[in-house]
Design a protein around this motif. Structure first.
Motif, PDB file in Angstrom:
ATOM      1  N   CYS A  94       0.993  -1.093  -0.186  1.00 55.86           N
ATOM      2  CA  CYS A  94       0.007   0.073   0.003  1.00 55.86           C
ATOM      3  C   CYS A  94       0.875   1.347   0.093  1.00 55.86           C
ATOM      4  O   CYS A  94       0.657   2.059  -0.927  1.00 55.86           O
ATOM      5  N   THR A  95       1.708   1.269   0.878  1.00 58.68           N
ATOM      6  CA  THR A  95       2.864   2.481   0.991  1.00 58.68           C
ATOM      7  C   THR A  95       3.590   2.720  -0.570  1.00 58.68           C
ATOM      8  O   THR A  95       3.835   3.729  -1.046  1.00 58.68           O
ATOM      9  N   ALA A  96       3.908   1.524  -1.044  1.00 59.80           N
ATOM     10  CA  ALA A  96       4.640   1.504  -2.349  1.00 59.80           C
ATOM     11  C   ALA A  96       3.667   2.043  -3.462  1.00 59.80           C
ATOM     12  O   ALA A  96       4.165   2.933  -4.340  1.00 59.80           O
ATOM     13  N   VAL A  97       2.529   1.796  -3.467  1.00 54.09           N
ATOM     14  CA  VAL A  97       1.534   2.262  -4.402  1.00 54.09           C
ATOM     15  C   VAL A  97       1.381   3.824  -4.227  1.00 54.09           C
ATOM     16  O   VAL A  97       1.349   4.547  -5.223  1.00 54.09           O
ATOM     17  N   LYS A  98       1.070   3.875  -3.081  1.00 49.40           N
ATOM     18  CA  LYS A  98       0.699   5.557  -2.531  1.00 49.40           C
ATOM     19  C   LYS A  98       2.191   6.143  -3.177  1.00 49.40           C
ATOM     20  O   LYS A  98       1.895   7.450  -3.769  1.00 49.40           O
ATOM     21  N   LEU A 126       2.113   9.307  -6.026  1.00 46.73           N
ATOM     22  CA  LEU A 126       2.927  10.778  -5.482  1.00 46.73           C
ATOM     23  C   LEU A 126       4.218  10.952  -6.448  1.00 46.73           C
ATOM     24  O   LEU A 126       4.039  12.136  -6.884  1.00 46.73           O
ATOM     25  N   GLN A 127       4.843  10.087  -6.980  1.00 44.79           N
ATOM     26  CA  GLN A 127       5.852  10.278  -7.583  1.00 44.79           C
ATOM     27  C   GLN A 127       5.380  10.673  -9.019  1.00 44.79           C
ATOM     28  O   GLN A 127       5.915  11.657  -9.712  1.00 44.79           O
ATOM     29  N   LEU A 128       4.484   9.990  -9.739  1.00 53.10           N
ATOM     30  CA  LEU A 128       4.094  10.120 -11.147  1.00 53.10           C
ATOM     31  C   LEU A 128       3.224  11.454 -11.170  1.00 53.10           C
ATOM     32  O   LEU A 128       3.316  12.383 -11.960  1.00 53.10           O
TER      33      LEU A 128
END
Length: 80
Positions: free
Chosen positions: A4-8, A12-14
């Motif tokens: 979940c943190t990796a997806v978030k 945010l990066q994109l």
């Protein structure tokens, strides 16, 4: 780090790379702004693959591009 943190973090990066607001991503992807905010603020712990695909479409990338990062390669097993 959990998935979940990796997806978030990836979202945010994109958003930052493309200088996009949540509202613009919502319009481009046909995903409600509230759904995007729920992912970003941790209320949605398990966003579906169809939602992620729609967000990728809004960014103009494939699912492979979304997940092809060092962060996703190094994810630990969720079930221990």
């Amino acid at each position: 780090m959990d998935t979940c943190t990796a997806v978030k973090n990836r979202l945010l990066q994109l958003l930052g790379e493309r200088n996009m607001s949540i509202h613009r991503l919502a319009m481009e992807s046909a995903v409600p702004p509230s759904s995007i905010k729920n992912i970003l603020y941790g209320k949605s712990q398990n966003p579906g693959i169809v939602t992620l695909k729609m967000l990728c479409d809004g960014f103009g990338i494939s699912l492979i591009d979304f997940f092809d990062t060092e962060e996703f390669r190094k994810l630990e097993q969720e079930i221990k």
